[in-house]
Design a protein around this motif. Structure first.
Motif, mmCIF file in Angstrom:
data_model
loop_
_atom_site.group_PDB
_atom_site.id
_atom_site.type_symbol
_atom_site.label_atom_id
_atom_site.label_comp_id
_atom_site.label_asym_id
_atom_site.label_seq_id
_atom_site.Cartn_x
_atom_site.Cartn_y
_atom_site.Cartn_z
ATOM 1 N N VAL A 183 -0.887 -1.565 11.547
ATOM 2 C CA VAL A 183 -0.069 -0.833 12.521
ATOM 3 C C VAL A 183 0.720 0.230 11.767
ATOM 4 N N LEU A 184 0.523 1.485 12.119
ATOM 5 C CA LEU A 184 1.244 2.554 11.436
ATOM 6 C C LEU A 184 2.744 2.371 11.646
ATOM 7 N N THR A 185 3.463 2.301 10.532
ATOM 8 C CA THR A 185 4.907 2.043 10.592
ATOM 9 C C THR A 185 5.634 3.057 9.725
ATOM 10 N N LEU A 186 6.664 3.654 10.293
ATOM 11 C CA LEU A 186 7.551 4.548 9.543
ATOM 12 C C LEU A 186 8.894 3.843 9.424
ATOM 13 N N ARG A 196 24.261 12.266 1.691
ATOM 14 C CA ARG A 196 23.088 12.627 2.493
ATOM 15 C C ARG A 196 21.806 12.329 1.736
ATOM 16 N N ALA A 197 21.614 11.075 1.403
ATOM 17 C CA ALA A 197 20.428 10.638 0.661
ATOM 18 C C ALA A 197 19.711 9.557 1.466
ATOM 19 N N GLY A 198 18.622 9.944 2.114
ATOM 20 C CA GLY A 198 17.845 9.004 2.908
ATOM 21 C C GLY A 198 16.375 9.101 2.573
ATOM 22 N N TRP A 199 15.595 8.145 3.098
ATOM 23 C CA TRP A 199 14.162 8.185 2.848
ATOM 24 C C TRP A 199 13.369 7.645 4.030
ATOM 25 N N LEU A 200 12.146 8.104 4.096
ATOM 26 C CA LEU A 200 11.177 7.693 5.109
ATOM 27 C C LEU A 200 9.932 7.212 4.378
ATOM 28 N N VAL A 201 9.444 6.040 4.752
ATOM 29 C CA VAL A 201 8.259 5.452 4.126
ATOM 30 C C VAL A 201 7.183 5.275 5.189
ATOM 31 N N VAL A 202 5.995 5.785 4.922
ATOM 32 C CA VAL A 202 4.861 5.630 5.825
ATOM 33 C C VAL A 202 3.971 4.519 5.278
ATOM 34 N N SER A 203 3.653 3.535 6.126
ATOM 35 C CA SER A 203 2.774 2.449 5.705
ATOM 36 C C SER A 203 1.829 2.090 6.842
ATOM 37 N N GLY A 217 0.764 -1.237 0.000
ATOM 38 C CA GLY A 217 0.000 0.000 0.000
ATOM 39 C C GLY A 217 0.793 1.285 0.000
ATOM 40 N N VAL A 218 2.078 1.230 -0.343
ATOM 41 C CA VAL A 218 2.904 2.448 -0.337
ATOM 42 C C VAL A 218 2.758 3.164 -1.673
ATOM 43 N N THR A 219 2.422 4.444 -1.623
ATOM 44 C CA THR A 219 2.343 5.286 -2.820
ATOM 45 C C THR A 219 3.458 6.325 -2.789
ATOM 46 N N LEU A 220 3.576 7.063 -3.877
ATOM 47 C CA LEU A 220 4.605 8.111 -3.920
ATOM 48 C C LEU A 220 4.410 9.130 -2.803
ATOM 49 N N ASP A 221 3.159 9.410 -2.463
ATOM 50 C CA ASP A 221 2.891 10.408 -1.424
ATOM 51 C C ASP A 221 3.328 9.950 -0.041
ATOM 52 N N ASP A 222 3.587 8.660 0.108
ATOM 53 C CA ASP A 222 3.984 8.122 1.411
ATOM 54 C C ASP A 222 5.495 8.128 1.615
#
Length: 407
Positions: A230-233, A248-255, A92-97
């Motif tokens: 369960v909301l997971t980052l 310095r290239a990192g990412w955060l994914v909300v699912s 269920g991960v989209t670009l907006d997440d």
């Protein structure tokens, strides 16, 4: 004149990885002394280069990198991260997440700032990567450390986690693979942590920066792949697996259940907009890195440089009387124990400062990772084998003198 003091918000913020021992080391280097550094996971200084195709992609896209990007990051990089989550089984991960940041560190600070009110509690492992504890305190929250069990391969103690949950607990941090211990958590353990989060309505903050730095055929499971309710980052970056700390290239994914977290997500969006965007040249490296040849496997497989250095460091450190260590399954570190009966240390920061001055070897004491007793330290096994032999040999002689002087 009236003294200018630091903000009271910094009263409980500590980051000993770059603390007093680092300050002393800098002074020694300015005096011309040559040090062996076993304290920082900065791969480039030990001859670990970023993949050439990643470097070339950044160079080619530099003319297009002068302007701000979208505050969440460029399309190509976020699309690559989205595909990565699909490979990991995160649903269920989209670009907006997906949010790109200046390394995972910036995104950790952003996530805790958006989540925590004054007095809110965040469950953190002990030992931990101390940026988490510092960010929690700086966000106005209260860090509450759950114990990881050395006798059980540094696995989180589930009973201890349960005992420390209160009405003020907002989330639980899971660092897997773990820094500083090198532990990798089983799927069964991860499912039990998810169950605890589900039962108590906690957010899971998953630091998975070392998910590709694995030894002995180990497999990593993204904790976000184990639930949809369960909301997971999930936090990750190019820094370690792709030897690109300085990009310095990192990412955060909300699912997970994003509808019930809309207000929190609005807070994340607001903070993302406030920082304008992350370093754009580094963003261009993400798609090539994630989609290209995974050269980290050449370093971690049998005969690979990281695998050889892990084995050597483990062999040498555990040969020292009174020193034991759980052999790391992942990451770039090990967290040896100094038997308190052999080394009755009262102040481990002072102890390792003395070790630095006498041996010219830099280490970080265990309490710098929010471990409660002065009986551990972290070793980074990134230096070449000859440097590891020399450094651990100096540590062994220092500890031998310590034992002799106690008699």
């Amino acid at each position: 004149m009236k003294p200018i003091t630091k903000s009271a918000k910094l009263a409980n913020v500590l980051y000993d990885i770059r603390g007093p021992i680092m300050d002393a080391a800098k002074q020694m280097e300015e005096e011309g002394q040559k040090l062996i550094k076993l304290n920082l996971g900065n791969l480039a200084v030990f001859g670990f280069d970023a993949p050439e195709e990643v470097q070339q992609d950044m160079i080619r896209n530099l003319p297009a990198s002068a302007g701000y990007s979208d505050s969440k990051g460029i399309f190509a990089a976020r699309k690559a991260v989205m595909h990565e989550t699909q490979k990991q089984g995160i649903k269920g991960v989209t670009l907006d997440d997906i949010y790109l940041g200046n390394g995972a560190s910036e995104l950790i600070a952003m996530a805790t700032n958006a989540l925590l009110d004054d007095g809110d509690e965040l469950l953190l492992p002990s030992p931990d990567y101390p940026l988490w504890t510092a960010s929690t305190s700086l966000s106005g929250g209260t860090p509450v450390h759950y114990m990881c069990d050395e006798s059980n391969g540094w696995m989180p103690d589930l009973a201890d986690i349960r005992s420390k949950i209160t009405p003020k607990t907002k989330a639980i941090v899971v660092i897997n693979p773990n820094n500083p211990t090198g532990a990798l958590y089983s799927d069964d353990l991860l499912r039990q942590i998810v169950a605890i989060a589900r039962e108590h309505g906690l957010v899971i903050l998953a630091d998975e920066v070392y998910d590709k730095v694995l030894y002995d055929g180990a497999q990593h499971t993204a904790i976000a792949s184990l639930s949809t309710d369960v909301l997971t980052l999930t936090f990750n970056s190019l820094s370690k697996s792709y030897r690109s700390c300085g990009y310095r290239a990192g990412w955060l994914v909300v699912s997970g259940p994003k509808k019930t977290a809309q207000d929190y997500i609005e807070g994340l969006n607001m903070l993302a907009n406030m920082k304008l965007c992350s370093n754009v040249p580094g963003q261009w490296a993400i798609q090539t890195a994630l989609g290209g040849y995974q050269s980290i496997n050449d370093l971690t497989r049998e005969g690979g440089r990281l695998r050889r250095q892990r084995d050597l460091a483990y062999e040498l450190i555990t040969a020292i009387p009174g020193v034991t260590c759980v052999k790391p399954t992942a990451a770039l570190y090990m967290f040896p124990r100094l038997d308190p009966k052999v080394y009755p240390i009262q102040d481990d920061r002072q102890f390792f400062l003395e070790l630095l001055k006498e041996t010219k070897v830099m280490l970080v004491q265990g309490t710098g990772f929010n471990w409660p007793a002065p009986d551990h330290f972290r070793i980074v096994f990134l230096p070449h084998e000859e440097d590891l032999r020399e450094a651990i040999g100096r540590i062994a002689r220092f500890l031998e003198n310590y034992r002799k002087n106690r008699v």
